[in-house]
Design a protein around this motif. Structure first.
Motif, PDB file in Angstrom:
ATOM      1  N   MET A  66       0.859  -0.977  -0.064  1.00 62.78           N
ATOM      2  CA  MET A  66       0.114   0.167   0.108  1.00 62.78           C
ATOM      3  C   MET A  66       0.975   1.172  -0.023  1.00 62.78           C
ATOM      4  O   MET A  66       0.659   2.084  -0.699  1.00 62.78           O
ATOM      5  CB  MET A  66      -1.015   0.121   1.397  1.00 62.78           C
ATOM      6  N   THR A  67       2.025   1.104   0.811  1.00 65.48           N
ATOM      7  CA  THR A  67       2.639   2.307   1.097  1.00 65.48           C
ATOM      8  C   THR A  67       3.438   2.570  -0.276  1.00 65.48           C
ATOM      9  O   THR A  67       3.760   3.768  -0.791  1.00 65.48           O
ATOM     10  CB  THR A  67       3.556   2.148   2.383  1.00 65.48           C
ATOM     11  N   ARG A  68       4.239   1.477  -0.863  1.00 65.82           N
ATOM     12  CA  ARG A  68       4.906   1.414  -1.798  1.00 65.82           C
ATOM     13  C   ARG A  68       4.030   2.241  -3.111  1.00 65.82           C
ATOM     14  O   ARG A  68       4.758   2.988  -3.754  1.00 65.82           O
ATOM     15  CB  ARG A  68       5.477   0.199  -2.306  1.00 65.82           C
ATOM     16  N   SER A  69       2.862   1.776  -3.159  1.00 65.22           N
ATOM     17  CA  SER A  69       1.926   2.174  -4.490  1.00 65.22           C
ATOM     18  C   SER A  69       1.801   3.579  -4.085  1.00 65.22           C
ATOM     19  O   SER A  69       1.740   4.533  -5.237  1.00 65.22           O
ATOM     20  CB  SER A  69       0.562   1.533  -4.403  1.00 65.22           C
ATOM     21  N   LYS A  70       1.626   4.279  -2.856  1.00 62.11           N
ATOM     22  CA  LYS A  70       1.219   5.689  -2.757  1.00 62.11           C
ATOM     23  C   LYS A  70       2.442   6.459  -2.993  1.00 62.11           C
ATOM     24  O   LYS A  70       2.198   7.465  -3.462  1.00 62.11           O
ATOM     25  CB  LYS A  70       0.969   5.753  -1.336  1.00 62.11           C
ATOM     26  N   VAL A  71       3.646   5.948  -2.789  1.00 65.03           N
ATOM     27  CA  VAL A  71       4.966   6.600  -3.254  1.00 65.03           C
ATOM     28  C   VAL A  71       5.044   6.713  -4.509  1.00 65.03           C
ATOM     29  O   VAL A  71       5.203   7.885  -5.058  1.00 65.03           O
ATOM     30  CB  VAL A  71       6.270   5.946  -2.363  1.00 65.03           C
ATOM     31  N   SER A  72       4.904   5.559  -5.248  1.00 67.45           N
ATOM     32  CA  SER A  72       4.816   5.498  -6.644  1.00 67.45           C
ATOM     33  C   SER A  72       4.110   6.477  -7.333  1.00 67.45           C
ATOM     34  O   SER A  72       4.263   7.221  -8.164  1.00 67.45           O
ATOM     35  CB  SER A  72       4.728   4.182  -7.299  1.00 67.45           C
ATOM     36  N   LEU A  73       2.747   6.509  -6.766  1.00 64.77           N
ATOM     37  CA  LEU A  73       1.829   7.354  -7.282  1.00 64.77           C
ATOM     38  C   LEU A  73       2.364   8.934  -7.207  1.00 64.77           C
ATOM     39  O   LEU A  73       2.014   9.617  -8.063  1.00 64.77           O
ATOM     40  CB  LEU A  73       0.496   7.097  -6.720  1.00 64.77           C
ATOM     41  N   ALA A  74       2.735   9.211  -6.105  1.00 68.75           N
ATOM     42  CA  ALA A  74       2.956  10.807  -5.735  1.00 68.75           C
ATOM     43  C   ALA A  74       4.009  11.118  -6.761  1.00 68.75           C
ATOM     44  O   ALA A  74       4.294  12.210  -7.126  1.00 68.75           O
ATOM     45  CB  ALA A  74       3.425  10.577  -4.385  1.00 68.75           C
ATOM     46  N   LEU A  75       4.881  10.152  -7.398  1.00 69.22           N
ATOM     47  CA  LEU A  75       6.012  10.693  -8.085  1.00 69.22           C
ATOM     48  C   LEU A  75       5.342  10.770  -9.647  1.00 69.22           C
ATOM     49  O   LEU A  75       6.107  11.380 -10.537  1.00 69.22           O
ATOM     50  CB  LEU A  75       6.923   9.501  -8.328  1.00 69.22           C
ATOM     51  N   LEU A  76       4.061  10.388 -10.064  1.00 70.42           N
ATOM     52  CA  LEU A  76       3.419  10.624 -11.369  1.00 70.42           C
ATOM     53  C   LEU A  76       2.892  11.851 -11.372  1.00 70.42           C
ATOM     54  O   LEU A  76       2.740  12.691 -10.511  1.00 70.42           O
ATOM     55  CB  LEU A  76       2.319   9.761 -11.512  1.00 70.42           C
ATOM     56  N   GLU A  77       2.900  12.297 -12.691  1.00 72.47           N
ATOM     57  CA  GLU A  77       2.133  13.545 -13.062  1.00 72.47           C
ATOM     58  C   GLU A  77       0.728  13.755 -12.666  1.00 72.47           C
ATOM     59  O   GLU A  77       0.046  12.522 -12.935  1.00 72.47           O
ATOM     60  CB  GLU A  77       2.540  14.142 -14.592  1.00 72.47           C
ATOM     61  N   ASP A  78       0.147  14.955 -12.425  1.00 70.66           N
ATOM     62  CA  ASP A  78      -1.046  14.852 -12.106  1.00 70.66           C
ATOM     63  C   ASP A  78      -2.069  14.544 -13.438  1.00 70.66           C
ATOM     64  O   ASP A  78      -1.686  14.914 -14.405  1.00 70.66           O
ATOM     65  CB  ASP A  78      -1.570  16.365 -11.559  1.00 70.66           C
ATOM     66  N   SER A  79      -3.049  13.989 -13.352  1.00 69.58           N
ATOM     67  CA  SER A  79      -3.855  13.583 -14.316  1.00 69.58           C
ATOM     68  C   SER A  79      -5.256  12.938 -13.597  1.00 69.58           C
ATOM     69  O   SER A  79      -5.278  12.582 -12.428  1.00 69.58           O
ATOM     70  CB  SER A  79      -3.233  12.616 -15.260  1.00 69.58           C
ATOM     71  N   THR A  80      -6.384  12.868 -14.512  1.00 71.51           N
ATOM     72  CA  THR A  80      -7.385  12.144 -13.891  1.00 71.51           C
ATOM     73  C   THR A  80      -7.159  10.844 -13.609  1.00 71.51           C
ATOM     74  O   THR A  80      -7.873  10.258 -12.661  1.00 71.51           O
ATOM     75  CB  THR A  80      -8.553  12.354 -15.086  1.00 71.51           C
TER      76      THR A  80
END
Ligand code: ATP
Ligand code: MG
Length: 199
Positions: free
Chosen positions: A1-15
Motif C-alpha cells: 500500500m505504502t509503496r503504491s502511494k509513493v510511486s503514485l506521488a511521483l506521477l504527474e497529475d492527471s485524472t
C-alpha cells in the motif's frame, strides 16, 4: 500500500492519478476497518482512560468535519467515563460520516447529542435523510451489509462502519440502537450504562 502511494506521488497529475489515488484511499480504509474489526473480535483489551465524551465529540468534529453542517447539543457536566478514546472517536466518526453521506446536502444539519438519562449516558447521531426501511434495520450492523449496493455505488464504502461501531460498543459493555423513519431520517444511539461502564 505504502509503496503504491509513493510511486503514485511521483506521477504527474492527471485524472488517472486522481482515480487511482481515490481507489488507494478506499482500499486503505477497508484494510484499516478489517484490521480493527479483527482486533476487536479477538481478546484485545481496551485501553480505557477517564474521558469526557463531549471532548471526544468536539475533537472528532474539528479534526474531520469542521466544514460540515453538524449541530452539537452536548449536555454540560456529564460524568467522566472509562473509555478507549481511539475507538470511541472511530465510532463517533463513522456515525457522523454515515449521517452526512446518506442525507442530501440540502437537508437540515446533522445533529449530535450527548446527555445523561437515568443511569446511562447517551450519544445520539441524527440525520434528516431518506431513512431506512424497517426490514433492513436488524442487519445494518452485520459485516458488509449495505441496503442497496447497486444504487449506493456512488456513496462508496463496504458496509463495515456500523459493524465496527457495534463491536466498539459491545467491547465497552454499551449498546448501539438504530431507529429510522422513511422520509424523515435516521437516529443511532449509543447507550453507556454508568454501572456496566465501571467494570
Ligand atoms: P463504510 O462505513 O464501511 O464506509 P457503509 O457506510 O456502506 O460503508 P455502514 O456504515 O456499515 O456501511 O452502513 C451500512 C448501510 O446502512 C449503508 O450502506 C446504508 O445503506 C445504511 N445506512 C447507514 N447509516 C445510514 C443513514 N444515516 N441513513 C440511511 N442509511 C444508512
Ligand atoms: Mg458507513
Amino acid at each position: 500500500m505504502t509503496r503504491s502511494k509513493v510511486s503514485l506521488a511521483l506521477l504527474e497529475d492527471s485524472t488517472y492519478k486522481q482515480a487511482i489515488d481515490q481507489d488507494l484511499q478506499e482500499m486503505e480504509k477497508l484494510l484499516n476497518e478489517l484490521l480493527e474489526t479483527e482486533r476487536l473480535k479477538g481478546h484485545v483489551v481496551l485501553k480505557r482512560t477517564s474521558s469526557s465524551l463531549n471532548t471526544l465529540v468536539k475533537s472528532v468534529i474539528s479534526d474531520y468535519f469542521s466544514d460540515k453542517p453538524i449541530h452539537a447539543f452536548l449536555e454540560r457536566s456529564l460524568p467522566t467515563l472509562q473509555l478507549d478514546e481511539t475507538r470511541l472517536r472511530l465510532l463517533i466518526r463513522n456515525l457522523l460520516e454515515n449521517a452526512l453521506k446518506y442525507q442530501p446536502s440540502s437537508a437540515k444539519p446533522v445533529e449530535i447529542h450527548t446527555r445523561k438519562e437515568n443511569n446511562a449516558i447517551l450519544l445520539i447521531v441524527e440525520d434528516h435523510g431518506a431513512g431506512i426501511e424497517a426490514e433492513h434495520i436488524p442487519h445494518l450492523t452485520d459485516p458488509f451489509y449495505r441496503v442497496d449496493p447497486s444504487r449506493q455505488r456512488k456513496t462508496g464504502g463496504y458496509g463495515l462502519g456500523l459493524y465496527l461501531c457495534r463491536l466498539i460498543a459491545e467491547a465497552h459493555g454499551a449498546q448501539l440502537e438504530i431507529s429510522s423513519e422513511l422520509g424523515r431520517g435516521t437516529r443511532v444511539s449509543l447507550k453507556i450504562s454508568l454501572f456496566a461502564e465501571q467494570r
